[in-house]
Write an enzyme that holds these catalytic residues in place. Structure first.
Site, mmCIF file in Angstrom:
data_model
loop_
_atom_site.group_PDB
_atom_site.id
_atom_site.type_symbol
_atom_site.label_atom_id
_atom_site.label_comp_id
_atom_site.label_asym_id
_atom_site.label_seq_id
_atom_site.Cartn_x
_atom_site.Cartn_y
_atom_site.Cartn_z
ATOM 1 N N PRO A 14 0.845 -1.170 -0.183
ATOM 2 C CA PRO A 14 -0.065 -0.032 -0.020
ATOM 3 C C PRO A 14 0.747 1.168 0.073
ATOM 4 O O PRO A 14 0.208 2.462 -0.195
ATOM 5 C CB PRO A 14 -0.961 -0.186 1.364
ATOM 6 C CG PRO A 14 0.146 -0.984 2.044
ATOM 7 C CD PRO A 14 0.699 -1.924 1.337
ATOM 8 N N ASP A 37 4.720 2.775 -11.398
ATOM 9 C CA ASP A 37 3.859 4.055 -11.539
ATOM 10 C C ASP A 37 3.767 4.896 -9.937
ATOM 11 O O ASP A 37 4.711 4.790 -9.239
ATOM 12 C CB ASP A 37 2.558 3.898 -11.963
ATOM 13 C CG ASP A 37 1.683 2.929 -11.338
ATOM 14 O OD1 ASP A 37 1.743 2.872 -9.833
ATOM 15 O OD2 ASP A 37 1.365 1.734 -11.866
ATOM 16 N N LYS A 59 1.489 8.784 -14.067
ATOM 17 C CA LYS A 59 0.458 9.083 -12.966
ATOM 18 C C LYS A 59 -1.058 8.028 -13.248
ATOM 19 O O LYS A 59 -1.396 8.351 -14.341
ATOM 20 C CB LYS A 59 0.286 10.562 -12.837
ATOM 21 C CG LYS A 59 -0.870 11.374 -12.161
ATOM 22 C CD LYS A 59 -0.452 12.753 -12.241
ATOM 23 C CE LYS A 59 -1.778 13.246 -11.600
ATOM 24 N NZ LYS A 59 -1.784 14.669 -12.097
ATOM 25 N N GLY A 90 0.969 -0.867 -7.412
ATOM 26 C CA GLY A 90 0.450 -0.741 -5.689
ATOM 27 C C GLY A 90 -0.503 -1.798 -5.415
ATOM 28 O O GLY A 90 -1.276 -2.267 -6.212
ATOM 29 N N GLY A 91 -0.201 -2.238 -4.088
ATOM 30 C CA GLY A 91 -1.175 -3.130 -3.359
ATOM 31 C C GLY A 91 -0.926 -4.411 -3.896
ATOM 32 O O GLY A 91 0.245 -4.803 -4.130
ATOM 33 N N ASP A 92 -2.044 -5.068 -4.344
ATOM 34 C CA ASP A 92 -1.963 -6.345 -4.902
ATOM 35 C C ASP A 92 -2.383 -6.253 -6.413
ATOM 36 O O ASP A 92 -3.135 -5.659 -6.734
ATOM 37 C CB ASP A 92 -3.041 -7.286 -4.433
ATOM 38 C CG ASP A 92 -3.013 -8.844 -5.231
ATOM 39 O OD1 ASP A 92 -2.185 -9.583 -4.353
ATOM 40 O OD2 ASP A 92 -3.640 -8.785 -5.773
ATOM 41 N N MET A 169 -10.921 4.125 -5.417
ATOM 42 C CA MET A 169 -10.767 5.305 -6.307
ATOM 43 C C MET A 169 -12.177 5.958 -6.306
ATOM 44 O O MET A 169 -13.104 6.328 -7.266
ATOM 45 C CB MET A 169 -10.942 4.489 -7.815
ATOM 46 C CG MET A 169 -9.544 3.975 -8.168
ATOM 47 S SD MET A 169 -9.602 2.992 -9.413
ATOM 48 C CE MET A 169 -10.007 1.426 -9.348
ATOM 49 N N GLY A 198 -2.829 5.764 2.869
ATOM 50 C CA GLY A 198 -2.806 4.949 3.998
ATOM 51 C C GLY A 198 -1.284 4.305 4.046
ATOM 52 O O GLY A 198 -0.888 3.810 3.049
#
Ligand code: SAH
Length: 264
Positions: A14, A37, A59, A90-92, A169, A198
């Site tokens: 995250p 990114d 972006k 990002g994340g998973d 989002m 976060g």
């Protein structure tokens, strides 16, 4: 060329670099090209080897972003040069990350690839804000959804019925989302929170009933990335003051880096 390229679609977590998996860190250390990114913390890139090519594809959600087709083409062309490519997401990679689109493109192009799961912000960002997404007796299920769907409105009636709802989002359309949830039957008093960035150093949390969360977020000029959490679990925050007070995990990592730097 005898060497065969391969692409790793790697979840980077995250934000907080301490939440990168060991596998991701090892692959980064071996990669010849790293495609990333805006959601990637700069510290994460320090795991890449010094001579690796770092390719920024822009972006997300903004005008300057590189089109998905171009990213797919870049991954394919880098692999065809025989390179080991890490595509950091990002994340998973498979949670609203368009990772499957990249996997399908690689599959179609006959390029070997792997997917390396990451810690999704859908779970980690609420946790960093002292919100457990499930809690016995309070919420027995969690729904991950997106406020944006290519050409299609989310199924608000379905989402209004979720025990815990985590909306990705949501940023630009927060007002629309909260009004739609209330119109579809979710109580206007339902506890809600926005978690912005976060686990990052600049994490912010805004908590308010569903009816006023969008206005509060507007006042606070909440930016991206941010998640909306809706459900009774949000009210557990007040019972977990030690967690709400603690800075994100990052502070621990920053201290570690400082200590490391001191040893050099
Ligand atoms: N694959 C990612 C999600 C990518 S979609 C994952 O599993 O986390 C991008 C959306 O994710 C953002 O618009 C935002 O809603 C959410 N997001 C990503 N990182 C976040 C973070 N650190 N804090 C809050 N929301 C985040």
């Amino acid at each position: 060329m005898s060497k065969h390229g391969k692409v790793y679609l790697v979840g980077a977590g995250p934000g907080d670099p301490g939440l990168l998996t060991l596998r991701a860190a090892r692959l980064l250390g071996d990669a010849e090209a790293v495609v990333y990114d805006r959601l990637i913390h700069p510290e994460v890139l320090k795991h890449a080897r010094p001579r690796a090519r770092l390719l920024f594809v822009g972006k997300e959600g903004g005008g300057e972003s590189v089109a998905q087709e171009e990213i797919n083409a870049l991954l394919i062309s880098q692999a065809r040069l025989g390179r080991m490519v890490v595509r950091l997401k990002g994340g998973d990679p498979f949670v609203f990350g368009r990772g499957a689109e990249e996997a399908l493109a690689l599959e179609a192009a006959g390029i070997p690839y792997e997917v390396v799961p990451g810690v999704s912000s859908g779970v980690a960002a609420p946790a960093a804000a002292a919100i457990p997404v499930t809690h016995r007796g309070v919420s027995g299920s969690v729904t991950f959804a997106t406020g944006h769907r290519a050409g299609k409105a989310p199924d608000w009636a379905h989402l209004a019925g979720a025990e815990t709802l985590v909306l990705f989002m949501a940023g630009g359309r927060l007002e629309e989302a909260t009004l739609a949830l209330i119109a579809a039957g979710r109580s206007a008093n339902t506890p809600a929170a926005i978690v912005e960035a976060g686990t990052w150093e600049h994490q912010r949390v805004i908590e308010a009933p569903l009816a006023s969360i969008a206005a509060r977020a507007r006042e606070a000029a909440v930016g991206s990335p941010a998640l909306l959490v809706v459900g009774e679990v949000v009210s557990l925050r007040s019972q977990l003051p030690s967690l709400s007070r603690s800075a994100p995990v990052m502070s621990e990592y920053a201290q570690f880096l400082k200590a490391e730097a001191g040893h050099e």
